[in-house]
Each structure stands twice: as C-alpha cells, then as structure tokens.
Design a protein around this motif. Structure first.
Motif, mmCIF file in Angstrom:
data_model
loop_
_atom_site.group_PDB
_atom_site.id
_atom_site.type_symbol
_atom_site.label_atom_id
_atom_site.label_comp_id
_atom_site.label_asym_id
_atom_site.label_seq_id
_atom_site.Cartn_x
_atom_site.Cartn_y
_atom_site.Cartn_z
ATOM 1 N N TRP A 44 0.832 -1.196 0.000
ATOM 2 C CA TRP A 44 0.000 0.000 0.000
ATOM 3 C C TRP A 44 0.870 1.251 0.000
ATOM 4 C CZ3 TRP A 44 -4.841 1.238 -0.865
ATOM 5 C CH2 TRP A 44 -5.302 2.522 -0.460
ATOM 6 N N PRO A 45 0.542 2.327 -0.748
ATOM 7 C CA PRO A 45 -0.655 2.502 -1.565
ATOM 8 C C PRO A 45 -0.455 2.159 -3.039
ATOM 9 C CG PRO A 45 0.387 4.631 -1.238
ATOM 10 C CD PRO A 45 1.288 3.590 -0.617
ATOM 11 N N GLY A 71 -2.248 1.889 5.382
ATOM 12 C CA GLY A 71 -3.550 2.415 4.960
ATOM 13 C C GLY A 71 -4.717 1.711 5.624
ATOM 14 N N ARG A 72 -5.848 2.459 5.737
ATOM 15 C CA ARG A 72 -7.061 1.885 6.321
ATOM 16 C C ARG A 72 -7.635 0.804 5.414
ATOM 17 N NH1 ARG A 72 -10.078 7.674 7.899
ATOM 18 N NH2 ARG A 72 -8.140 8.842 7.957
ATOM 19 N N ALA A 112 -3.752 4.051 11.423
ATOM 20 C CA ALA A 112 -3.522 4.327 10.006
ATOM 21 C C ALA A 112 -2.515 5.455 9.887
ATOM 22 C CB ALA A 112 -4.840 4.734 9.354
ATOM 23 N N ARG A 113 -1.430 5.192 9.228
ATOM 24 C CA ARG A 113 -0.496 6.282 8.937
ATOM 25 C C ARG A 113 0.388 5.886 7.760
ATOM 26 N NH1 ARG A 113 1.717 4.483 14.075
ATOM 27 N NH2 ARG A 113 0.969 6.231 15.291
ATOM 28 N N GLY A 114 0.493 6.798 6.783
ATOM 29 C CA GLY A 114 1.344 6.566 5.625
ATOM 30 C C GLY A 114 1.049 5.252 4.939
ATOM 31 N N PRO A 120 -2.754 9.453 14.981
ATOM 32 C CA PRO A 120 -3.078 9.274 13.562
ATOM 33 C C PRO A 120 -4.508 9.723 13.301
ATOM 34 C CG PRO A 120 -2.430 7.181 14.594
ATOM 35 C CD PRO A 120 -2.620 8.178 15.686
ATOM 36 N N ALA A 121 -4.834 10.025 12.041
ATOM 37 C CA ALA A 121 -6.183 10.475 11.704
ATOM 38 C C ALA A 121 -7.201 9.383 11.998
ATOM 39 C CB ALA A 121 -6.249 10.878 10.234
ATOM 40 N N CYS A 122 -6.741 8.131 12.001
ATOM 41 C CA CYS A 122 -7.677 7.039 12.244
ATOM 42 C C CYS A 122 -6.981 5.887 12.955
ATOM 43 C CB CYS A 122 -8.242 6.565 10.898
ATOM 44 S SG CYS A 122 -9.431 5.236 11.032
#
Ligand code: SF4
Lengths: 491, 240
Positions: free
Chosen positions: B118-119, B155-156, B150-152, B195-197
């Motif tokens: 990923w990604p 990925g989620r 989730a970071r860099g 992290p954002a998530c």
C-alpha cells in the motif's frame, strides 16, 4: 421527530398488536439481547460498580458540557477538521446541504445515525438531487421499504427474511433466494459499489473524546469504516451530549455500551477518527466536518430531566420493556422508541404533540434497572405525567374524574358506600366470567384494549371488619387445657 | 459558511449551554478522580505467552482464526494455508518496516500470488485483492482485538476492502485488557502522536440484521486470521 402519518398512539399500537409477525420478531430480539447482556455483565463482573462509574462520568460531563464542547471543538480544529454548531434542525441540515453543494456531490453514503433521522437529513439531500444510501444492513433494508427504524440497535427487526428477499429482488431485478448468506452477499456487493462511488460519507458519533478531538464510532458490520475511508469528505453529526472528557472515560463507556446493547465484549470495529487524513496518508477523507447539534437538547439542561442526556443509546431499556415487547418500535411514532423514547421525545418534540407517550408505560422500572448509566427512566416518566397534571393539560374528563375521586376517598363513609355500589352498577355490563368488556362511555378507554374485572363481592374493608369480629368472638370463647396453639406446638 | 458566522454560532451555542447550567463560561474544569476501575480477570495474565494464548482463545470464540508460530518457516506455512483455503491471487500489504511483512511477502510470492505494498495500486487494486496483510500495534487478550493505527503506508483500506485479513501480532505486543490498550493510545494521543484514524478490529465483520441471524462478512473482511509470533520468530525474521 415524527416517523408515522398516523397521529394517534392508540391506533398505532392497535395496528402493531394486530401484527403477529412483528410481535414474534420483537420478542425474539428482546430475548436474545437481554440474555446476551446478562451473560456479558456476569462475565465482566462488578457490573454495578461499572454502572456507577459510567453514571459519574456522564453526570460530570453534562454538568460541564460547555467546557468539554469547547475543548472538543478546539481539538477537532487542531486536527484539521471544521466544527459547526447547529442550534436547530434547519441549521444542521443547511450546513450539510451546503457542503454537498460545494463538493458537487452526487452520492452520499451514510452509516447508522439516529440524530440524522431526527433531522430528516435524507429528504433534504434527496431534494438536492443527491442519491443517499444507508449502508448499515438493517438501515438499508428499511430504506428500501421506506420505513423508519424500529429499534436503536437493530432497525429492521420487524422484517422477516421473506420480506427482505422481496425488497432485494426488486433492486436486483430478479428473484433472490431468501437465505441469510445470499441476502448478505447481495447487500455487500450492492453497497460496496455505493461506497466506491460516493463523494461524501455521513456518520453519527457514539462518543467524542474532548481531550484529543476524536470521534469514536462503534459498529459490527464495518460500514462505518467504509464510510470514513472511501469518500473524499466525511461529515460526522453528533448530538451535543455525546461527549466524554478523556480516553480513560471512553474506556468505561466501551465497557458498558456493547455489553448493554448486544451482549458483546466489544463490537467488531471501534473506529477513532481525529480529523481528515494526514499529508502522508493515501486513504481517508480529505475534509472532515463535525456538526454539533442542539435541536432541543440544550433546553433539557438545568431541568429535572437533565439525566436523560446521559444516555449512550445502547437500547437496553427497549429490550426489557413490556410495552415495547408488545407494540415494537414503530407504534411510538418517533425516532426514539421504548422507554428512552417516551422520556426524550416529548422533551425534543414538545409535550403537546407527544403527550400520550409518557403514559405508555406500566412504570415497572425495568428500564431504569437495565440502564448502564443508571438513568432513572421511570421516575422521569412520572415527572412528565406530574407536569401534565400541574399544567392542567390533561383532558377535562380525567381532571373531573380525579377531583371526584379525591372528594370520595377523603370521606371514608362515602367511600365505602361507593365501593359497594360499584359492583352493583357494573354488574349488568359484565359477561359470564365476571369481566366487563363492553366499550361504552368512559369505560371505553380501558375496555377497548383490556377487560375490566368486576369489583369483588365483598370489599377488602368489609372483609377486614368481618374477620376482626370473628377473631374477637373466638377470643371470648372459653379455652380448655391442652387445646389451642400452644398445645399444637408441643405435640 | 463564513468563519465569522461560524464563530458567532459557536459562541452563542456555548453561552447558552453555560447559561442553562447556571455556570460562568470559560471556567477551568478539572476532571475529578472517578476512582479505580473494578478488577478484571485479564489483569492477572502475567506473561506474554499467557496473554497471547488468551488472545487466541478470545478471537477463536468470535469465529476468527488464531495461530502461534515460533519461526519464519511456520509463518510461511500459515500464509500458504490461507492462500490455498481462500484461493488468494492478489494481496495488498502494509508498507511498514516490520521483518515479518517481508517473510509474508516472500511466502505469497512463492505461492504465485501478486503482491503490492500500500498505496501501490490504490483503492482499485486493494478492492480487487482477496487478501490484506497488516501488523498489529497492540493486541488485547481480553477481547481478541487488534489495534491498527492508520499512517502513511499503513492504509485503512488494507484491513478493510479485501474479504480476507491477515494480522501479524508480536507476542510482546499483546496486552491484557481493553483498558491497557486504550490507555496506551490515549497517552500517545496526548503527546501529539495521533493518527487520523485508529481502528480496533475484533474478529470478522458481523451483522444480525436479518432475523437476528448471525451473518459474517457483510461489509468488512469475513475471514480474519491472526498469527502471533513469539520473540524468536520476529528476531530470526529480522536477521538478528
Ligand atoms: S436510556 Fe439507558 S438503557 Fe436506554 S438507551 Fe439510553 S443508556 Fe441505554
């Protein structure tokens, strides 16, 4: 707030009572959830201590709501999100519509959110030409059926698999088998496409953690994760009270919520969102909006009902309610059903419109006992009723009836005569079993749903007196030795 | 909405809350000490091995699959079994610096599976994969959960879009209780590492919305595998 065109609660309840499929489904769901909760409580241990902790945290938070809301808003913005405070349904809806317009959104995916039902958000978006898809399996089912949710946790419990297969077959354009795996597979395929095409994802918010500006979503299906991963914009809508100060407090709530809702130790997914994706991330939304909604909640602050804002929407009170058991969620006619609905709906939607709801209760208090944050639901129902009486909003016939009642019961001689007369007056209306079932005059309010047993031939007071006389007579009889109670005991 | 209008609404809203509560706006609130949490059985799990065993049991109880491996060759065996069982042809892996990910990548490659980190390939590729592979930051003995920030390159989508999920768990990273895990996340979040998530994933995706009938895999992965690697496995894989 209203979810049914039928404005009379009695008629809605009547319809529900006549629906045997619905009643069987509700019973099954109630039993499953209730057993699950009981086992989960026992497994964790010290349930009462957890409940007290939960209550203390909720109370402190709501008592200082302005402080924690401000902290939350500051931290969400620090994380790169946009925060909007909406005083009314209108303001909330207008903001979401504005974002949808600015983004040129054609499709919106939603994961289950009670507050968005409250706002009638889907209608407003659809009026804009936006395609709105509910992605929780239960919500998807009832969206296809054009019905409101009937349970906070399991919105489609009133539908059986045959009805669901019919709904899905209509979408598929071919007849689908009605086994659960096939239906699930179909929904997964259908909804995955919607997720991949959506421009905006809309979620509710189970808990917002003030200290870090984090929105926490709990789900079992994973639709909340997809909703917050694939679309380029995420809008979270939260009732202003859904907040906890810290991660430690979140921890306590996460011990209480899944266990009380479904009997799980934890849901399959707990998703903690803190703003939009970071620069180095390759997925997740580019923009994050948090809409904090009042819509009548703030008016509850500082009143006798403030505790209702402690609710964590677990649905446990529905699962123990004998009234809910018989009529299911739709008969309440409001977004929130069951005991929590009976307390909350008149507060959010106005007592004039919802005066019947606080009376749809046996006041058995099972709800208060089930509530993981110890909201005294049945006491709040009594509070509602008391308020109706002191405000003089009860019907005149009831007011006069109670005035008459007071006049009679405060005069003992009159009262006893009245009790004797009650049987004589009602006797001609009774059937062979001694039950009144005819529906006439003031009796109808009761007999339309239930039967009314005739008062006993002898009133309790008369019986008591008679027994007293007999007892006195016995004591005056001469006693011979070896007889009587003492003799029996020594035998 | 213009920022000015938004600020005005926010002020009006918060002022109203304070007024209804009968308290002055802008006061400092100190969160009281709510007292200790009630004791929990999993606090007693003293060793990493005991916690790992409890984690596996909890996950299995939720229709997840858990196994423990002692060295890289056992890890490769576990991967091959998953490939066979689910007919895996494409897989997406987190791009993180964990030696076990390379082990898995090699095992998948040897089984003829197309592998991307990923990604690379983005959502379209991840959606077409049968298998996603991630590394747990923590795992929870009490609940069978794994913590996935989730970071860099982490990925989620990797743990979400493919129908089969493989989570690699270092034995030392299994904590006793949910409380332990949330405390650790909260501590890092407060220190700015948020992290954002962050996802807590516990077993497969499930639903009971059709007649209260349990159905697995309605949106997220329907098959979840956790492979717990004891210390020597990750060290060997590390080449140390
Ligand atoms: S009132 Fe209590 S039991 Fe009912 S939904 Fe809210 S938290 Fe759950």
């Amino acid at each position: 707030m209203r979810t049914s065109a039928e404005r009379s609660f009695a008629r809605r309840a009547q319809q529900a009572l006549a629906d045997s499929t619905l009643r069987a489904a509700v019973r099954k769901a109630q039993e499953r959830f209730r057993t699950g909760k009981r086992n989960a409580e026992a497994e964790l241990g010290h349930w009462e201590a957890w409940r007290r902790l939960g209550e203390a945290i909720r109370r402190h938070t709501i008592e200082n709501l302005d402080f924690y809301l401000e902290q939350l808003a500051d931290n969400v913005e620090k994380n790169g999100g946009t925060v909007v405070f909406a005083a009314t349904e209108r303001e909330a809806v207008d903001y979401v519509v504005q974002v949808a317009r600015e983004e040129g959104a054609r499709r919106v995916v939603k994961s289950k959110s009670m507050v968005s039902e409250e706002l009638h958000l889907n209608r407003a978006l659809e009026a804009l030409g936006v395609d709105v898809v509910e992605t929780d399996l239960g919500e998807y089912i009832i969206q296809l059926a054009g019905e409101p949710p009937s349970h906070i946790i399991a919105p489609s419990i009133h539908k059986n698999r045959r009805q669901i297969a019919e709904l899905f077959s209509r979408v598929a354009g071919e007849a689908l088998p009605d086994d659960t795996p096939s239906l699930t597979r179909f929904a997964r395929r259908q909804l995955r496409r919607a997720f991949l095409e959506a421009d905006i994802g809309i979620t509710g918010c189970n808990f917002a953690v003030a200290e870090t500006g984090t929105i926490v979503l709990v789900s079992n299906e994973g639709n909340a994760r997809l909703t917050t991963t694939l679309p380029r914009v995420h809008i979270a809508i939260m009732g202003a009270e859904r907040i906890v100060p810290t991660w430690d407090d979140l921890d306590v709530m996460l011990h209480l919520l899944p266990r009380s809702a479904t009997g799980q130790k934890i849901t399959s997914y707990v998703t903690a969102i803190s703003g939009p994706r970071r620069a180095q991330d390759a997925d997740g939304p580019e923009a994050f909006h948090l809409v904090i909604v009042d819509n009548g909640r703030l008016d509850i602050l500082g009143t006798a009902y403030q505790d209702v804002l402690h609710c964590i929407r677990c649905g446990a009170c529905l699962n123990v309610c004998p009234v809910y058991r018989h009529i299911g969620g739709h008969a309440y006619g409001s977004v929130y059903s069951g005991p929590i609905g009976k307390v909350l709906t008149p507060l959010l939607g106005g007592m004039d419109e919802w005066h019947e709801l606080p009376h749809a209760s046996s006041l058995c208090a099972a709800c208060s006992e089930a509530c993981p944050v110890r909201i005294p639901l049945h006491e709040l129902l009594i509070e509602h009723r008391t308020e109706q009486v002191t405000r003089g909003t009860r019907p005149w016939a009831e007011r006069w009836a109670f005035r008459l009642y007071r006049w009679v019961v405060t005069r003992p001689a009159l009262y006893r005569r009245a009790v004797r007369w009650a049987r004589r007056l009602l006797a001609p209306l009774a059937d062979g079993e001694g039950k009144v079932r005819v529906q006439i005059g003031p009796l109808k309010g009761w007999t339309a749903q239930r039967d009314l047993p005739l008062p006993a031939r002898q009133s309790f007071l008369d019986w008591w007196e008679e027994e007293g006389r007999k007892e006195a007579a016995r004591q005056h009889e001469p006693r011979t030795e070896g007889e009587g109670r003492d003799g029996e005991r020594s035998a | 909405m213009a920022n000015g209008a938004r600020d005005a609404r926010r002020e009006a809203f918060l002022n109203r809350v304070a007024a209804r509560l009968g308290k002055p706006r802008g006061r400092r609130v100190v969160r009281p000490d709510f007292g200790p949490l009630p004791p929990q059985a999993e606090e007693q799990l003293a060793t990493p091995a005991a916690r790992a065993a409890a984690f596996c049991r909890a996950l299995e109880a939720l229709q997840g699959h858990a196994s423990r491996v002692a060295d890289p060759s056992e890890l490769a065996d576990a991967v091959r079994a998953i490939v066979r069982r689910h007919g895996v042809r494409q897989a997406v892996l987190w791009d993180a610096a964990h030696p076990a990910l390379e082990q898995v990548e090699a095992a998948l490659g040897a089984s003829g599976v197309t592998v991307r980190r990923w990604p690379d390939g983005g959502t379209v590729y991840a959606e077409a994969c049968e298998l996603g592979v991630v590394v747990a930051e923590m795992a929870v003995a009490q609940t069978g959960s794994v913590v996935l920030p989730a970071r860099g390159g982490q990925g989620r989508s990797v743990s979400l879009l493919p129908p089969v999920l493989l989570v690699l768990v270092d034995e030392e990273r299994v904590v006793g209780t949910l409380t332990d895990a949330l405390r650790a996340i909260g501590q890092r979040a407060r220190s700015g590492d948020l992290p954002a998530c962050v996802n807590l994933v516990t077993g497969p995706s499930r639903s009971a919305d059709i007649e209260m009938d349990l159905s697995i895999g309605v949106h997220g992965p329907g098959a979840v595998y956790a492979v717990v690697m004891n210390g020597s496995a990750s060290r060997e894989a590390d080449g140390r």
